[in-house]
Every structure is written in C-alpha cells, then in structure tokens.
Design a protein around this motif. Structure first.
Motif, short mmCIF file in Angstrom:
data_model
loop_
_atom_site.label_atom_id
_atom_site.label_comp_id
_atom_site.label_asym_id
_atom_site.label_seq_id
_atom_site.Cartn_x
_atom_site.Cartn_y
_atom_site.Cartn_z
N SER A 78 -9.86 3.57 6.94
CA SER A 78 -9.17 2.83 8.00
C SER A 78 -9.58 3.32 9.38
N GLN A 105 -8.14 -10.95 5.57
CA GLN A 105 -8.83 -10.13 4.59
C GLN A 105 -10.03 -10.86 4.01
N PHE A 108 0.17 -0.41 0.77
CA PHE A 108 -0.09 0.17 -0.55
C PHE A 108 1.18 0.85 -1.07
N THR A 109 1.82 1.64 -0.20
CA THR A 109 3.01 2.40 -0.60
C THR A 109 4.14 1.46 -1.01
N GLU A 158 -6.00 -2.63 13.28
CA GLU A 158 -6.42 -1.90 12.08
C GLU A 158 -7.62 -2.59 11.46
N VAL A 173 1.58 10.13 3.68
CA VAL A 173 1.44 9.14 2.61
C VAL A 173 1.12 7.75 3.18
N ILE A 226 -12.10 -4.90 -0.30
CA ILE A 226 -11.32 -5.76 0.59
C ILE A 226 -11.36 -5.19 1.99
N PHE A 262 -5.15 -9.32 -7.55
CA PHE A 262 -4.69 -9.83 -6.26
C PHE A 262 -4.32 -11.29 -6.44
N THR A 303 -9.53 -1.90 7.91
CA THR A 303 -9.62 -1.06 6.70
C THR A 303 -10.60 -1.68 5.72
N GLN A 321 -0.94 -7.53 -6.47
CA GLN A 321 -0.70 -7.38 -5.04
C GLN A 321 -0.90 -8.75 -4.40
N GLU A 364 -9.58 3.99 0.63
CA GLU A 364 -9.43 3.18 1.84
C GLU A 364 -9.96 3.92 3.06
N ARG A 375 -8.86 7.70 2.90
CA ARG A 375 -7.91 8.21 1.89
C ARG A 375 -8.21 7.72 0.49
C1 16G Z 1 -2.96 -1.76 1.88
C2 16G Z 1 -3.95 -2.48 2.81
C3 16G Z 1 -4.57 -1.55 3.81
C4 16G Z 1 -3.49 -0.77 4.55
C5 16G Z 1 -2.62 -0.04 3.56
C6 16G Z 1 -1.49 0.68 4.24
C7 16G Z 1 -4.82 -4.12 1.17
C8 16G Z 1 -6.03 -4.76 0.59
N1 16G Z 1 -5.01 -3.13 2.07
O1 16G Z 1 -3.62 -0.97 0.95
O2 16G Z 1 -5.30 -2.33 4.75
O3 16G Z 1 -4.07 0.15 5.44
O4 16G Z 1 -2.05 -0.97 2.64
O5 16G Z 1 -0.76 1.34 3.22
O6 16G Z 1 -3.75 -4.49 0.83
P1 16G Z 1 0.09 2.64 3.48
O7 16G Z 1 1.13 2.29 4.50
O8 16G Z 1 0.66 2.99 2.15
O9 16G Z 1 -0.84 3.69 4.01
#
Ligand code: 16G
Length: 251
Positions: free
Chosen positions: A159, A192, A101-102, A231, A174, A218, A244, A233, A93, A157, A145
């Motif tokens: 958030s 971060q 993340f997605t 945000e 998701v 993180i 990473f 998180t 990443q 995570e 989540r």
């Molecule tokens: C990543 C981010 C996180 C964010 C998430 C949103 C890192 C260390 N953290 O995991 O802060 O909230 O993506 O992902 O990269 P999502 O749109 O899939 O929920």
C-alpha cells in the motif's frame, strides 16, 4: 481411520497414464480434504503408514505431502506430524462494498494479523505520484504487509498513501483502515482492477504456494469523499481461499 484406509487404497486414486503417482496422490488427498473425509486439524498417518495404506513408496508419499504443504493444504508441525490446515474453506469478499481485510475476516469470526514487511516514507515513484496526484516534492508512506487469517497466509498487500494522510506508517499494527478512520481520513469510494496471474517466486514464498500457482492480483485506488485519491494498494490474493463476489444491477 477405516474410511481413510479405503480412501487411500491404490485402486481408489491411481490411474496409469494420468501422470506421476505422487501428483495423483497429492490431488487425491486434496480431494479428500475438499470432500470432508479429512477435516481441519486431522492428523495424517505417518509417512510409513501412508505408504503402506496407499501401497506406494515413502518417497512418493514425501513428494505428495511436500506439494500439499506448498499448496497450503497441509502443515507440518515440528515433532508431531502432518495436519490438515482447513482447506476447502473459502472467503467471500464483496467487490462492491468498501470493506477492509480486517473487517471482512472479523465478520466471519476469523482473527486477522499483519506481518509488516516494509514501512516508511519515501519519494514517490512516477506511478505512485500519478495515481495519488502527488508532485515531486511530496512524500509517500508505504506499508507492505503479509495478511493472515487465523494464522494462514491469505494475501500480500503493498500500500502507498500520501504522507499527510498517513504520516506514521510504522504505527499500523493490524488495520490500515482503523488508523485512517481514527484520523478522519478513511476512504469512501474505491476503484479496483482484478487480474488473474501465476504467483512469481517472492509472492509464492510469502503466501506458502508453489511458484506459478494461480492467484488474483487486485489493484485498489481509494478516494476520500472530496474525490482525492489517498490509497493505492497492489494486493496478491490466494485464489484457493478467496472468492470475490459482485452484485450487478440493471442500469
Ligand atoms: C483490503 C483492500 C486493501 C486495503 C485493506 C485494508 C481489497 C482487494 N483490498 O484488503 O486495498 O488496504 O483492505 O485492510 O479488498 P486493513 O484495514 O485490515 O489493513
């Protein structure tokens, strides 16, 4: 099977004075997965057969498999035995581009899912208020989540976002960033902080790890183009599946 038979022979992995047999067997099986002798979805021989092949007691095999299950390398499927879960696969990443993340998993053809552990709107804690620039009369939306990739727990995570940015945290199924994007409130910049730590009990349980396993924490603070923080998180990432990476340039 012949390969495995040779690989599991006691002489191939046991060295007196190098710790208990089950630990050495556990490390050896991890090595076979990393080397590709055992591949994702391969079924392990039964406990009895493994004990015969490795020339150890069934108790030793059971303890070794128990550790491998706790480390997330092997999974036990009800009624059908123990299977390799696809260890050795690591995910890179970027630390320098703002991806969710997605999205990160999607680019690798992996399906991401989120198990929502907590969601709701609350009064901000002093640290949430400070990071998100909120005062006491504001509310904060929280989403906790467990994130899975192809069903494997990868990250936990927690958030927090200002309520006006995310009034309905319960609507996230998701992707948080998909919901923010749809509202025209996606972040464009983030800071971060990455910390190495040993997984405390509750985190280890969620991530299917032994308590104390090395993980990465993180903390991300993300901002709108206006500079407003929207945000915060705090995430815990399995260090056995995540790398990473960051690009560095000469100033
Ligand atoms: C990543 C981010 C996180 C964010 C998430 C949103 C890192 C260390 N953290 O995991 O802060 O909230 O993506 O992902 O990269 P999502 O749109 O899939 O929920």
């Amino acid at each position: 099977m012949a390969d495995l038979l040779n690989a599991l022979d006691l002489s191939a992995w046991y060295q007196p004075g190098r710790g208990p047999r089950y630990k050495q067997l556990c490390r050896h099986i991890s090595g076979l997965v990393a080397a590709g002798t055992l591949e994702k979805d391969d079924q392990l021989p039964s406990e009895r057969d493994l004990a015969d092949m490795a020339n150890v007691s069934r108790v030793t095999v059971r303890k070794a498999i128990g550790d491998l299950v706790a480390d997330g390398l092997i999974e036990q499927r009800q009624g059908s035995g123990s299977f390799v879960r696809g260890g050795g696969e690591r995910f890179e990443q970027s630390l320098s581009s703002l991806v969710s993340f997605t999205e990160n998993l999607q680019t690798r053809g992996i399906a991401s899912t989120s198990e929502v552990l907590l969601t709701g709107v609350f009064r901000p804690t002093p640290s949430e208020a400070m990071v998100l620039g909120l005062s006491a009369h504001h509310q904060v939306a929280r989403v906790h989540r467990l994130r899975r990739g192809d069903g494997v727990p990868m990250a936990l995570e927690y958030s927090s976002l200002p309520e006006d940015i995310l009034p309905r945290p319960d609507k996230i199924d998701v992707s948080l960033y998909d919901v923010l994007r749809a509202r025209g409130k996606a972040p464009t910049r983030a800071m971060q902080r990455v910390t190495a730590m040993n997984a405390p009990g509750p985190v280890a349980n969620h991530l299917d790890l032994a308590v104390g396993t090395a993980i990465l924490q993180i903390e991300r603070t993300a901002y709108l183009a206006t500079g407003r923080p929207i945000e915060f998180t705090s995430g815990f990432y399995r260090s056995d599946v995540y790398d990473f990476v960051s690009e560095l340039r000469l100033d």
